[in-house]
Design an enzyme around this catalytic site. Structure first.
Site, PDB file in Angstrom:
ATOM      1  N   GLU A 125       0.619  -1.266  -0.133  1.00 42.48           N
ATOM      2  CA  GLU A 125      -0.085   0.066  -0.072  1.00 42.48           C
ATOM      3  C   GLU A 125       0.949   1.220   0.007  1.00 42.48           C
ATOM      4  O   GLU A 125       1.007   2.132   1.022  1.00 42.48           O
ATOM      5  CB  GLU A 125      -0.929   0.141   1.192  1.00 42.48           C
ATOM      6  CG  GLU A 125      -1.898  -1.001   1.426  1.00 42.48           C
ATOM      7  CD  GLU A 125      -2.956  -0.831   2.051  1.00 42.48           C
ATOM      8  OE1 GLU A 125      -2.964  -0.182   3.073  1.00 42.48           O
ATOM      9  OE2 GLU A 125      -4.107  -1.556   1.997  1.00 42.48           O
ATOM     10  N   GLU A 154      -6.466  -7.938  -0.051  1.00 42.83           N
ATOM     11  CA  GLU A 154      -6.808  -8.139   1.308  1.00 42.83           C
ATOM     12  C   GLU A 154      -8.358  -7.767   1.294  1.00 42.83           C
ATOM     13  O   GLU A 154      -8.661  -6.675   0.916  1.00 42.83           O
ATOM     14  CB  GLU A 154      -5.845  -6.991   2.353  1.00 42.83           C
ATOM     15  CG  GLU A 154      -4.697  -7.101   2.345  1.00 42.83           C
ATOM     16  CD  GLU A 154      -3.983  -5.990   3.009  1.00 42.83           C
ATOM     17  OE1 GLU A 154      -4.732  -5.111   3.921  1.00 42.83           O
ATOM     18  OE2 GLU A 154      -2.792  -5.785   2.838  1.00 42.83           O
TER      19      GLU A 154
HETATM   20  C1  GAL Z   1      -4.204  -2.350   4.990  1.00 41.45           C
HETATM   21  C2  GAL Z   1      -2.857  -3.027   5.230  1.00 41.45           C
HETATM   22  C3  GAL Z   1      -2.522  -4.250   6.174  1.00 41.45           C
HETATM   23  C4  GAL Z   1      -3.359  -3.925   7.448  1.00 41.45           C
HETATM   24  C5  GAL Z   1      -4.896  -3.750   7.012  1.00 41.45           C
HETATM   25  C6  GAL Z   1      -5.829  -3.569   7.910  1.00 41.45           C
HETATM   26  O1  GAL Z   1      -4.210  -1.218   4.791  1.00 41.45           O
HETATM   27  O2  GAL Z   1      -2.160  -3.442   4.029  1.00 41.45           O
HETATM   28  O3  GAL Z   1      -1.129  -4.467   6.533  1.00 41.45           O
HETATM   29  O4  GAL Z   1      -2.907  -3.059   8.124  1.00 41.45           O
HETATM   30  O5  GAL Z   1      -4.884  -2.505   6.326  1.00 41.45           O
HETATM   31  O6  GAL Z   1      -7.141  -3.237   7.758  1.00 41.45           O
END
Ligand code: GAL
Length: 649
Positions: A142, A314
């Site tokens: 990110e 994610e």
């Molecule tokens: C994203 C990040 C992850 C974790 C996640 C939590 O922004 O890539 O490492 O922090 O959020 O929602």
């Protein structure tokens, strides 16, 4: 179409890895992303590498039949780097170095940060680049998260001056194009150019814009350097990055050209609750489902950033910990989000994360399992999707009839010069996108250079930086076009468009914008005409129509509000959703597209021959499937978080 999961072996006793891997496979997961925050474990001291643990972790996952995506760990640099080389720290707009102790505290312009990053990336790629289980690499994590694209460090300033010299050639040209005669801002040399922050009054907008262009280029450079190393040492593997939602601090279309595919991190509840342009009532309405267009918007963007290839790296699987409020998704919603990503063409959906961790920053963030290792609600839904996927044909996504042009330069321009406090570039884009979606239309969100052939309808929300090349492609196309207010209003040098806005789009639209105003909340204006009736708010333009341009609707003071010339419509204000629906519906009809006014919360998306329908709620709705449809998932009536899919042809 596969499922995956984000996993952090370094956070758990290695005695648990084998069982974790076995259960991942048993749950139907195929892909695991690991290592993206483990720099300190891989290189505990400068130049000293410890691979035994990662060898074992990769080996354990591979033995369970899982494919591995390795993340390069450059988002979380180790203590030794910042202690020995404090110049790697990013500097905030007040001139303070960012502290070590969380993540992303580093400056993309720091030579030492870049070289240390390439050292660890190269070492990882040498070690695992040919491993049969390693199918891909995620560069960093990110880029820009926690507001970290712009760093006001001395090194960044030096590189900015060089960047300007390359762009403008000599200082006289820069003075001329920046308009530095204003307020005695002329420079005698590039070394006199400072940062566009810490000034008593606002910086020259072109100064601020060039700074943002430069900052974007620094991220692109950093990513390209990593991608080059990975391609050389790990041939045949997919190089990707995980982008964020509603984030525009660097040019994502440009980065997409340096990647094999795009992925993004989908947290629909977090995004719904924390996005400023979503009104509080809407945040409440969609608090447990996520706004029905929020994930879709990004799927349709990142599919095109990835030039046809995208995934969700994610996927929210339960409550997050970072939004103002963090509710539990409604039952079935994690499954629905997953299937929705596939409907939009995703190659994989990978959940965040295998197990909730009971310590450190993200201890309140859910996973597929709770911290006591019991399967959480999201885990049970993931297992269900894994079974359902076996019955779904893996279809290729076709180009959508509607293209919405999203341009990062226009975003930077609008943010640099809001003119009205509530102006939002993504807000404008999301509003027009939402209108198309409420009518059941499929949309591709494309960059300003994308070819427009074959599109039936092209949407240009607030495309401030629209240029002559785009105008030409629009002239040559046969598409219906909707041009949003502010489009074509600025030159590349951030001046008011020659001959007044919409600048290069003026011949197409057949009008000139004589003046503009922003409207404080409550200053709404009514408009009416051509069967349209409603209100405008936030932004309004005073437009002069040329002969041959038809005024469809007028503001209450009689000035043109919605205009039309042939297949081009122009919106002279920010319109409320019902008006946008009507305008898009009219243009879609003229384009020969069939539309439906969908019930609240229902959305459609086509992947090849499969037509999907998703219902966020509330209540039950009927999906617009033909009689005798062949159902692949669900049925004609959907309740909250319901999903249906049928063979369309
Ligand atoms: C994203 C990040 C992850 C974790 C996640 C939590 O922004 O890539 O490492 O922090 O959020 O929602």
């Amino acid at each position: 179409m596969k499922l995956g999961v984000c996993y952090y072996p370094e956070q758990w006793d290695s005695a648990r890895w084998r069982d974790d891997a076995r259960r991942m496979a048993a749950m139907g997961l195929k892909l695991v992303r690991i290592a993206e925050f483990a720099w300190a474990r891989m290189e505990p001291r400068e130049g000293e590498f410890e691979w035994a643990w990662l060898d074992e972790a990769v080996g354990t996952l591979a033995e369970a039949g899982l494919e591995v995506v390795l993340g390069t760990p450059t988002a979380a640099p180790p203590r030794w780097l910042t202690e020995r080389y404090p110049e790697v720290l990013a500097v905030d707009a007040q001139g303070r170095p960012r502290g070590a102790g969380s993540r992303r505290h580093v400056c993309f312009s720091s030579d030492k940060y870049v070289s240390a990053s390439l050292t660890i990336v190269e070492a990882m790629a040498r070690r695992y680049g040919q491993h049969p289980a390693v199918v891909g690499w995620q560069t960093d994590n990110e880029y820009g998260c926690h507001d970290t694209v712009q760093s006001y460090s001395p090194r960044a300033l030096a590189r900015f001056r060089n960047w300007l010299e390359v762009r403008y050639g000599d200082i006289a040209t820069l003075n001329e194009r920046w308009g530095n005669v204003f307020w005695s801002m002329s420079c005698d040399g590039f070394e006199q150019i400072g940062l566009p922050v810490g000034l008593p009054a606002q910086a020259n907008p072109i100064h601020a814009l060039d700074w943002r262009r430069f900052a974007s280029d620094e991220v692109l450079r950093f990513n390209r350097l990593q991608a080059d190393v990975l391609r050389a040492l790990s041939p045949g593997r997919t190089v990707l990055h995980n982008f964020m939602g509603f984030f525009g601090e660097f040019d994502h279309h440009a980065m997409g050209r340096d990647l094999d595919m795009a992925t993004w991190d989908s947290y629909p509840l977090g995004h719904t609750d924390s996005t400023a342009f979503i009104p509080p009532a809407e945040r409440l309405r969609w608090a447990r489902s996520g706004h029905p267009d929020i994930a879709a918007f990004h799927h349709d963007l990142y599919r095109n950033v990835g030039r046809g290839r995208f995934g969700v790296m994610e996927q929210q699987a339960g409550p997050v910990n970072w939004a103002p409020w963090n509710p539990v998704p409604q039952p079935g919603q994690v499954r629905a989000w997953t299937l929705e990503a596939f409907a939009h063409g995703a190659e994989f959906v990978s959940y965040f994360r295998w197990r909730q961790l009971p310590y450190a920053q993200e201890q309140m963030h859910s996973g597929l399992h709770d911290s006591d290792d019991r399967v959480a609600a999201g885990g049970a839904e993931a297992a269900r999707v894994a079974i359902e996927l076996r019955e779904l044909p893996d279809e290729a996504t076709r180009p959508a009839p509607v293209a919405l042009v999203l341009d990062y330069t226009s975003h930077w321009m609008l943010e640099t010069q809001r003119h009205g406090a509530d102006a939002s570039y993504f807000g404008e884009a999301f509003a027009l996108y939402g209108a198309a979606r409420r009518l059941g239309l499929d949309v591709d969100i494309v960059g300003p250079d994308a070819p427009l052939d074959g599109r039936a309808l092209v949407l240009l929300p607030a495309l401030l930086a629209a240029d002559a090349a785009l105008a030409q492609r629009l002239e040559q196309s046969t598409a219906q076009v909707i041009i949003g207010a502010r489009s074509g209003s600025k030159t590349a040098d951030f001046r008011i468009a020659d001959g007044l806005p919409p600048g290069p789009l003026a011949p197409l639209a057949g009008l000139r914008v004589r003046s503009v105003e922003s409207l404080r909340p409550g200053m709404d204006v009514a408009l009416e005409g051509g069967g349209l009736q409603g209100r405008a708010s936030a932004w309004r333009e005073q437009v002069e129509a040329e002969a041959g341009t038809h005024v469809l609707a007028r503001f209450e003071d009689g000035t043109p509000a919605i205009l039309r010339r042939g297949r081009v419509r122009y919106l002279a204000a920010t319109l409320e959703p019902t008006l946008l629906d009507a305008v898009v519906e009219g243009a879609a009809k003229d384009a020969g597209l069939s539309t439906a006014r969908l019930p609240e919360g229902l959305r459609l998306r086509r992947r090849g021959r499969v037509q999907f329908a998703f219902h966020s709620g509330p209540g039950r709705v009927a999906v617009p499937a033909p009689a005798g449809a062949t159902w692949l998932l669900g049925e004609r009536e959907l309740g909250p978080a319901g999903v249906a899919a049928w063979l369309a042809d």
